[in-house]
Scaffold this motif. Sequence first.
Motif, PDB file in Angstrom:
ATOM      1  N   TYR B 130     -36.081  12.517 -20.982  1.00 39.14           N
ATOM      2  CA  TYR B 130     -35.543  11.289 -21.594  1.00 39.14           C
ATOM      3  C   TYR B 130     -35.303  11.505 -23.095  1.00 39.14           C
ATOM      4  O   TYR B 130     -34.240  11.168 -23.634  1.00 39.14           O
ATOM      5  N   ILE B 131     -36.309  12.134 -23.737  1.00 39.05           N
ATOM      6  CA  ILE B 131     -36.180  12.406 -25.180  1.00 39.05           C
ATOM      7  C   ILE B 131     -35.035  13.381 -25.432  1.00 39.05           C
ATOM      8  O   ILE B 131     -34.274  13.237 -26.386  1.00 39.05           O
ATOM      9  N   ARG B 132     -34.906  14.343 -24.527  1.00 41.99           N
ATOM     10  CA  ARG B 132     -33.835  15.331 -24.682  1.00 41.99           C
ATOM     11  C   ARG B 132     -32.460  14.640 -24.590  1.00 41.99           C
ATOM     12  O   ARG B 132     -31.551  14.943 -25.357  1.00 41.99           O
ATOM     13  N   LEU B 133     -32.371  13.704 -23.644  1.00 40.72           N
ATOM     14  CA  LEU B 133     -31.108  12.953 -23.498  1.00 40.72           C
ATOM     15  C   LEU B 133     -30.829  12.102 -24.738  1.00 40.72           C
ATOM     16  O   LEU B 133     -29.700  12.037 -25.221  1.00 40.72           O
ATOM     17  N   LEU B 134     -31.894  11.462 -25.242  1.00 41.70           N
ATOM     18  CA  LEU B 134     -31.729  10.650 -26.458  1.00 41.70           C
ATOM     19  C   LEU B 134     -31.263  11.521 -27.631  1.00 41.70           C
ATOM     20  O   LEU B 134     -30.398  11.131 -28.400  1.00 41.70           O
ATOM     21  N   GLY B 135     -31.859  12.713 -27.701  1.00 45.10           N
ATOM     22  CA  GLY B 135     -31.491  13.657 -28.767  1.00 45.10           C
ATOM     23  C   GLY B 135     -30.034  14.063 -28.676  1.00 45.10           C
ATOM     24  O   GLY B 135     -29.313  14.112 -29.679  1.00 45.10           O
ATOM     25  N   ALA B 136     -29.605  14.331 -27.422  1.00 47.47           N
ATOM     26  CA  ALA B 136     -28.200  14.727 -27.210  1.00 47.47           C
ATOM     27  C   ALA B 136     -27.271  13.594 -27.631  1.00 47.47           C
ATOM     28  O   ALA B 136     -26.232  13.815 -28.273  1.00 47.47           O
ATOM     29  N   ARG B 137     -27.664  12.367 -27.261  1.00 45.21           N
ATOM     30  CA  ARG B 137     -26.825  11.213 -27.625  1.00 45.21           C
ATOM     31  C   ARG B 137     -26.789  11.030 -29.150  1.00 45.21           C
ATOM     32  O   ARG B 137     -25.749  10.724 -29.718  1.00 45.21           O
ATOM     33  N   GLN B 138     -27.958  11.259 -29.778  1.00 46.71           N
ATOM     34  CA  GLN B 138     -28.024  11.145 -31.241  1.00 46.71           C
ATOM     35  C   GLN B 138     -27.054  12.133 -31.891  1.00 46.71           C
ATOM     36  O   GLN B 138     -26.358  11.788 -32.834  1.00 46.71           O
TER      37      GLN B 138
END
Lengths: 133, 310
Positions: B130-138
């Motif tokens: 989830y954090i990785r996805l958030l990071g990618a979106r960021q």
Amino acid sequence: MNTIIKNTIHSALLAVVVTIGVTGSAFAGTIENLERERAILIETFFSPTLSAGERNEKVAVAKHRLVDLERMVLRDSSLAGKNTPAVSKAFSNYDLTFLVHASIEKEKFILDHWLEQLGITTQSVMTARVGRR
Amino acid sequence: MFPITQNSVSGDRSLPRTILSIFALAGLLSGTLMVPISAGAATPPAETEQAPNWRPTATERLVKLPSAYLNKAVERDFKDSGLSAAIGNTNGKIRAKERTLRDFQAAMDKAEGEVLTELKHQFLAEKQAYIRLLGARQDMSRQHLETKAKIYGKILRKLGNKGSGQSSQKAKLIERQKTARQRFEGALAQVDVKIFSSGVAGESKYSAEFAKNVNAIERLIQALAKHPMNAEPELNGNPISKADYLRGLVANAEADLAILDQEESILGYMAKLVALDAMALAENLEDVTSADGGNTIVSVSSAVDFFASQ
């Protein structure tokens, strides 16, 4: 469908550009026309071959034509910021270029107004002395 | 406790893998690259795929667009880009991941023992994904905002260049033309009365046609002024110039970037918490393993039953 709409918009834009281009070129030479008519009017004032009646008639016609030409120049958007010698000179002195409008504004006869702008008044003529320069 | 059953065997087999995965998660603390180990964890975006992009250009057409339409045109261009599609796709994945996390939370409330440990591990792995996805979106949002700020900056510069190229002579001429037109407008009625009402000659063709066209032009100008796409931008109810509007758009993009920075630090804290949770889980598992007696020597007599039963 989108392609058709886009094509229609592009065609409309092209039409606008073409129209603007045509309008711009239609006004070319307004200053030159004005200068020519004004020169003819001044020539009419001083022409020794014309009688008073003929002169009045010619001046009345030329005045009407000049009013229109002056308005064409003043309304000509293509002249805005066009820094050519002709345009620059034309707008450097409103009273001389737009002779008819300026004279009516100052409630003077055209010739009087023109002479006044050149610094020639009845007083200056009367006080002038004949002499060697 | 890990009873020696069929389940416990699989549990034993998965144990080193679990610990490895947890330590890999703990690697978040040191910022090392992690490899997804758990099958439940989301796969990261493929490195080989071409990175989504958005490359708008500050064309002359864009510079000439009305202020109200300018922002919409840029946003529309972004919506059609690969970057926008990638952000939308990642948003979908994030929403799905949030649902998964909620499901795991609900399941953990009811589970116990080994199942709970396995769920905790899965939960951590999902949080990591989830954090990785958030990071990618960021990252993609940053790219979007930086590009937006850049394009508005370019348009602003082009707009500035148009005005700055004016010489003092040209500026003087424009000023004289403005004064001449003002003087002409002021004396227009007076001239009309004097010339066209004198009875010598009527109104000229030019004057008549011009007056007729002026009405049509005025109606069109009114329609243009009222047109929503031509509306001048406003700030607190006061109309502002295009340059001011553009400066506002650049400032908005910069503000969004600053918020993004702040959100990144939140992500960092979240990652740190996941890593600490992972380390805590690893500690607990070690305790459980030692309490289970995995290393204690089993007495030979306890195996007598396998032989005596024959």
